[in-house]
Write a protein that holds these residues in place. Structure first.
Motif, short mmCIF file in Angstrom:
data_model
loop_
_atom_site.label_atom_id
_atom_site.label_comp_id
_atom_site.label_asym_id
_atom_site.label_seq_id
_atom_site.Cartn_x
_atom_site.Cartn_y
_atom_site.Cartn_z
N SER A 46 0.87 -1.17 0.00
CA SER A 46 0.00 0.00 0.00
C SER A 46 0.91 1.22 0.00
O SER A 46 1.78 1.34 0.86
CB SER A 46 -0.89 -0.01 1.24
N THR A 47 0.73 2.09 -0.98
CA THR A 47 1.57 3.28 -1.10
C THR A 47 0.68 4.52 -1.10
O THR A 47 -0.53 4.42 -1.31
CB THR A 47 2.40 3.26 -2.41
N PRO A 48 1.26 5.70 -0.90
CA PRO A 48 0.46 6.92 -1.00
C PRO A 48 -0.13 7.14 -2.40
O PRO A 48 -1.05 7.91 -2.57
CB PRO A 48 1.47 8.03 -0.67
N TYR A 49 0.41 6.42 -3.39
CA TYR A 49 -0.03 6.60 -4.78
C TYR A 49 -0.98 5.51 -5.25
O TYR A 49 -1.41 5.50 -6.39
CB TYR A 49 1.20 6.66 -5.70
N GLY A 50 -1.29 4.56 -4.38
CA GLY A 50 -2.18 3.47 -4.71
C GLY A 50 -1.66 2.15 -4.19
O GLY A 50 -0.56 2.08 -3.62
N ASN A 51 -2.43 1.11 -4.37
CA ASN A 51 -2.06 -0.22 -3.88
C ASN A 51 -1.49 -1.07 -5.00
O ASN A 51 -1.87 -0.92 -6.17
CB ASN A 51 -3.28 -0.92 -3.27
N TRP A 74 -0.56 -1.90 -10.28
CA TRP A 74 -0.72 -0.73 -9.44
C TRP A 74 -2.14 -0.22 -9.66
O TRP A 74 -2.53 0.06 -10.80
CB TRP A 74 0.32 0.30 -9.83
N THR A 76 -4.52 2.80 -8.96
CA THR A 76 -4.47 4.20 -8.55
C THR A 76 -5.74 4.59 -7.80
O THR A 76 -6.72 3.84 -7.79
CB THR A 76 -4.29 5.12 -9.78
N ALA A 77 -5.72 5.77 -7.22
CA ALA A 77 -6.88 6.27 -6.46
C ALA A 77 -8.13 6.37 -7.34
O ALA A 77 -9.25 6.23 -6.85
CB ALA A 77 -6.55 7.61 -5.83
N ARG A 101 12.55 4.91 -9.90
CA ARG A 101 11.65 5.62 -9.00
C ARG A 101 12.44 6.70 -8.27
O ARG A 101 13.64 6.55 -8.06
CB ARG A 101 11.05 4.69 -7.96
N ASP A 104 10.71 9.26 -3.13
CA ASP A 104 9.35 9.16 -2.57
C ASP A 104 8.58 7.96 -3.14
O ASP A 104 7.43 7.75 -2.77
CB ASP A 104 8.56 10.43 -2.85
N ARG A 106 7.77 7.61 -6.35
CA ARG A 106 7.09 7.96 -7.60
C ARG A 106 7.88 7.46 -8.79
O ARG A 106 9.11 7.42 -8.76
CB ARG A 106 6.88 9.47 -7.72
#
Length: 135
Positions: A46-51, A74, A76-77, A101, A104, A106
């Protein structure tokens, strides 16, 4: 921009991942034939950018579990799925869409042609999984 799966494949993946939380997994084995492999689905990160999810067919060869294939996606939200990797153990194949990457997490660089090829394969594979598993 990386290539995402079409809406039909995305809906199938939504069904496959239903109820799975980070570190969790689920095995789907609804096939009426023993020649059809079950599908194993796992949320691997689980990442801030999606799972990130893994979808795999396994079989055993000489005591080892073999991926046939294994793909990571991946989500996304906004609900789009992007293929990240493909692995086919019996052929010695491992492909990763991400080239680099940032600190962070990304994506800075990726392989566009591989992204397109894996999205096309996954669109077809998801339809097969739906039919085989009666989803």
């Amino acid at each position: 921009m990386m290539h995402h799966l079409n809406k039909t494949a995305g809906r199938i993946l939504d069904t496959l991942i239903q109820g799975i939380e980070e570190g969790g997994h689920r095995k789907i084995d609804n096939a009426k034939s023993k020649s059809i492999m079950p599908v194993d689905v796992e949320m691997i990160e689980s990442t801030p950018y999606g799972n990130i999810f893994s979808v795999t067919h396994f079989y055993r060869q000489n005591g080892d579990m073999m991926h046939d294939p294994d793909m990571t996606f991946w989500r996304t939200a906004n609900g789009d799925y992007y293929p990240l990797s493909y692995q086919q153990d019996n052929l010695g194949i491992y492909q990763n869409v991400i080239a680099e990457r940032d600190s962070d997490g990304r994506i800075k660089r990726y392989y566009p042609r591989l992204s397109a090829d894996l999205a096309a394969f996954a669109n077809s594979w998801m339809r097969s999984i739906k039919e085989q598993q009666g989803l």
